[in-house]
Design a protein around this motif. Sequence first.
Motif, PDB file in Angstrom:
ATOM      1  N   VAL A 172       0.002-136.775 -78.583  1.00  0.00           N
ATOM      2  CA  VAL A 172       0.792-136.713 -79.722  1.00  0.00           C
ATOM      3  C   VAL A 172       1.359-135.975 -79.471  1.00  0.00           C
ATOM      4  N   ASP A 173       0.849-134.207 -78.546  1.00  0.00           N
ATOM      5  CA  ASP A 173       2.179-133.683 -77.655  1.00  0.00           C
ATOM      6  C   ASP A 173       3.591-134.416 -77.647  1.00  0.00           C
ATOM      7  N   GLU A 174       3.492-135.078 -77.019  1.00  0.00           N
ATOM      8  CA  GLU A 174       4.144-136.062 -76.162  1.00  0.00           C
ATOM      9  C   GLU A 174       5.128-136.946 -77.997  1.00  0.00           C
ATOM     10  N   LEU A 175       4.769-137.572 -78.559  1.00  0.00           N
ATOM     11  CA  LEU A 175       5.045-137.673 -79.638  1.00  0.00           C
ATOM     12  C   LEU A 175       5.896-137.103 -80.349  1.00  0.00           C
ATOM     13  N   ALA A 176       5.800-135.592 -80.410  1.00  0.00           N
ATOM     14  CA  ALA A 176       6.605-134.471 -80.882  1.00  0.00           C
ATOM     15  C   ALA A 176       7.447-134.128 -80.438  1.00  0.00           C
ATOM     16  N   ARG A 177       6.986-134.514 -79.019  1.00  0.00           N
ATOM     17  CA  ARG A 177       8.292-133.629 -78.440  1.00  0.00           C
ATOM     18  C   ARG A 177       9.448-134.314 -78.275  1.00  0.00           C
ATOM     19  N   ILE A 178       9.382-135.799 -77.936  1.00  0.00           N
ATOM     20  CA  ILE A 178      10.477-136.434 -78.283  1.00  0.00           C
ATOM     21  C   ILE A 178      10.896-136.657 -79.570  1.00  0.00           C
ATOM     22  N   VAL A 179      10.311-136.696 -80.480  1.00  0.00           N
ATOM     23  CA  VAL A 179      11.297-136.454 -81.997  1.00  0.00           C
ATOM     24  C   VAL A 179      11.649-135.592 -82.262  1.00  0.00           C
ATOM     25  N   LYS A 180      11.402-134.142 -81.846  1.00  0.00           N
ATOM     26  CA  LYS A 180      11.766-132.955 -82.348  1.00  0.00           C
ATOM     27  C   LYS A 180      13.325-133.331 -81.171  1.00  0.00           C
ATOM     28  N   SER A 181      13.702-134.059 -79.448  1.00  0.00           N
ATOM     29  CA  SER A 181      14.517-133.822 -78.929  1.00  0.00           C
ATOM     30  C   SER A 181      15.601-135.050 -79.914  1.00  0.00           C
ATOM     31  N   ARG A 182      15.026-135.644 -80.429  1.00  0.00           N
ATOM     32  CA  ARG A 182      15.789-137.371 -80.601  1.00  0.00           C
ATOM     33  C   ARG A 182      16.401-137.032 -82.497  1.00  0.00           C
ATOM     34  N   CYS A 183      15.749-136.459 -82.944  1.00  0.00           N
ATOM     35  CA  CYS A 183      16.230-135.993 -84.057  1.00  0.00           C
ATOM     36  C   CYS A 183      17.074-135.673 -84.985  1.00  0.00           C
ATOM     37  N   PRO A 184      18.402-136.283 -85.725  1.00  0.00           N
ATOM     38  CA  PRO A 184      19.340-135.947 -86.010  1.00  0.00           C
ATOM     39  C   PRO A 184      19.056-134.545 -86.567  1.00  0.00           C
ATOM     40  N   VAL A 185      19.054-134.298 -87.654  1.00  0.00           N
ATOM     41  CA  VAL A 185      18.211-133.192 -88.741  1.00  0.00           C
ATOM     42  C   VAL A 185      17.388-131.889 -87.337  1.00  0.00           C
ATOM     43  N   ALA A 186      16.353-132.438 -86.709  1.00  0.00           N
ATOM     44  CA  ALA A 186      15.858-131.852 -86.245  1.00  0.00           C
ATOM     45  C   ALA A 186      16.650-130.696 -85.289  1.00  0.00           C
ATOM     46  N   ASP A 187      17.650-131.602 -84.383  1.00  0.00           N
ATOM     47  CA  ASP A 187      18.876-131.420 -83.227  1.00  0.00           C
ATOM     48  C   ASP A 187      19.635-130.360 -83.586  1.00  0.00           C
ATOM     49  N   THR A 188      19.938-130.661 -85.441  1.00  0.00           N
ATOM     50  CA  THR A 188      21.057-129.851 -85.855  1.00  0.00           C
ATOM     51  C   THR A 188      20.925-128.521 -86.484  1.00  0.00           C
ATOM     52  N   LEU A 189      19.639-128.430 -86.673  1.00  0.00           N
ATOM     53  CA  LEU A 189      18.501-127.120 -86.360  1.00  0.00           C
ATOM     54  C   LEU A 189      19.599-125.674 -85.555  1.00  0.00           C
ATOM     55  N   ASN A 190      18.143-127.513 -83.926  1.00  0.00           N
ATOM     56  CA  ASN A 190      18.238-126.252 -83.419  1.00  0.00           C
ATOM     57  C   ASN A 190      19.426-125.285 -83.009  1.00  0.00           C
ATOM     58  N   ALA A 191      20.226-126.056 -82.769  1.00  0.00           N
ATOM     59  CA  ALA A 191      21.783-126.083 -82.296  1.00  0.00           C
ATOM     60  C   ALA A 191      21.533-125.019 -82.193  1.00  0.00           C
ATOM     61  N   ALA A 192      22.108-125.110 -84.222  1.00  0.00           N
ATOM     62  CA  ALA A 192      22.307-123.203 -85.575  1.00  0.00           C
ATOM     63  C   ALA A 192      21.397-122.309 -85.244  1.00  0.00           C
ATOM     64  N   GLY A 193      20.544-122.505 -84.609  1.00  0.00           N
ATOM     65  CA  GLY A 193      19.297-121.138 -84.315  1.00  0.00           C
ATOM     66  C   GLY A 193      17.940-120.375 -84.873  1.00  0.00           C
ATOM     67  N   THR A 194      17.885-121.955 -85.684  1.00  0.00           N
ATOM     68  CA  THR A 194      16.651-122.365 -86.722  1.00  0.00           C
ATOM     69  C   THR A 194      15.917-122.353 -85.030  1.00  0.00           C
ATOM     70  N   GLU A 195      14.849-121.781 -84.897  1.00  0.00           N
ATOM     71  CA  GLU A 195      13.436-121.723 -85.142  1.00  0.00           C
ATOM     72  C   GLU A 195      12.830-122.419 -85.573  1.00  0.00           C
ATOM     73  N   LEU A 196      12.153-123.774 -85.023  1.00  0.00           N
ATOM     74  CA  LEU A 196      11.390-125.244 -85.588  1.00  0.00           C
ATOM     75  C   LEU A 196       9.872-124.354 -84.649  1.00  0.00           C
ATOM     76  N   ASP A 197       8.692-124.162 -86.104  1.00  0.00           N
ATOM     77  CA  ASP A 197       7.522-124.181 -85.462  1.00  0.00           C
ATOM     78  C   ASP A 197       6.491-124.640 -86.196  1.00  0.00           C
ATOM     79  N   VAL A 198       6.220-126.027 -86.151  1.00  0.00           N
ATOM     80  CA  VAL A 198       5.765-127.013 -86.417  1.00  0.00           C
ATOM     81  C   VAL A 198       4.982-127.410 -85.579  1.00  0.00           C
ATOM     82  N   ARG A 199       3.731-127.089 -85.731  1.00  0.00           N
ATOM     83  CA  ARG A 199       2.383-127.724 -84.883  1.00  0.00           C
ATOM     84  C   ARG A 199       1.871-129.626 -85.178  1.00  0.00           C
ATOM     85  N   TRP A 200       1.846-130.327 -84.980  1.00  0.00           N
ATOM     86  CA  TRP A 200       1.750-131.746 -84.434  1.00  0.00           C
ATOM     87  C   TRP A 200       0.034-131.711 -83.774  1.00  0.00           C
ATOM     88  N   ARG A 201      -0.554-132.167 -84.984  1.00  0.00           N
ATOM     89  CA  ARG A 201      -1.768-132.115 -84.505  1.00  0.00           C
ATOM     90  C   ARG A 201      -2.308-133.432 -84.616  1.00  0.00           C
TER      91      ARG A 201
END
Length: 205
Positions: A172-201
């Motif tokens: 699950v951690d591996e899935l979450a890691r790849i999703v966070k790097s590949r998701c266009p919206v998550a990547d956009t928010l990361n680039a804007a400086g938004t902290e994404l603190d969503v726990r995958w379990r």
Amino acid sequence: GLFERVTRMATRLLASPLGRLAARRVTARATSASAPPAETRDSGDSEKFIKRYPLVARGSGVQCVMKARNVHDIRTDVPKAMGGTDEAPQPVELLLAALVGCEQATAAYVARHMSPRFRLKYVHFSVVGERDDRGATALPVHDPAPCAARLKRVTGEAVVHVRGPAETQARVDELARIVKSRCPVADTLNAAGTELDVRWRCAEE
């Protein structure tokens, strides 16, 4: 005269092996300085990979009506306390919806291509976005805001449900890691400086 003698000396120097070597070095340096870095050069094929998202909209007051791809209607509004009618989600709420929707779609794609394949059924998201309201509403509006208007942080959890035998938390951690790097919206928010603190379990099933 002096000019002719200097010109002849320069011509002989450039014609010599040492002069030709120096000229090649100068040319190489100039080319290197003017050329963009390799990672930013357009290979000529990149245009075919560009994905575009057409949208038209009309706003009135604090409300807005949009149409995506000339197919899907979208509306935004704000609560009555902010001068709206509260008949549609706030724009920031749609931003959070875009985040989890994009992460779900990305997760489905990533799961299919993981090795071994991740048997994803669905993800249950529960998130909260946080921002300092002064960034948008501080007065007077002509003065710099005391803080950024953007989302500062998104917290919550993503509960992963699978088909068949349970997956490990490591997967699950591996899935979450790849999703966070590949998701266009998550990547956009990361680039804007938004902290994404969503726990995958893993879901407890």
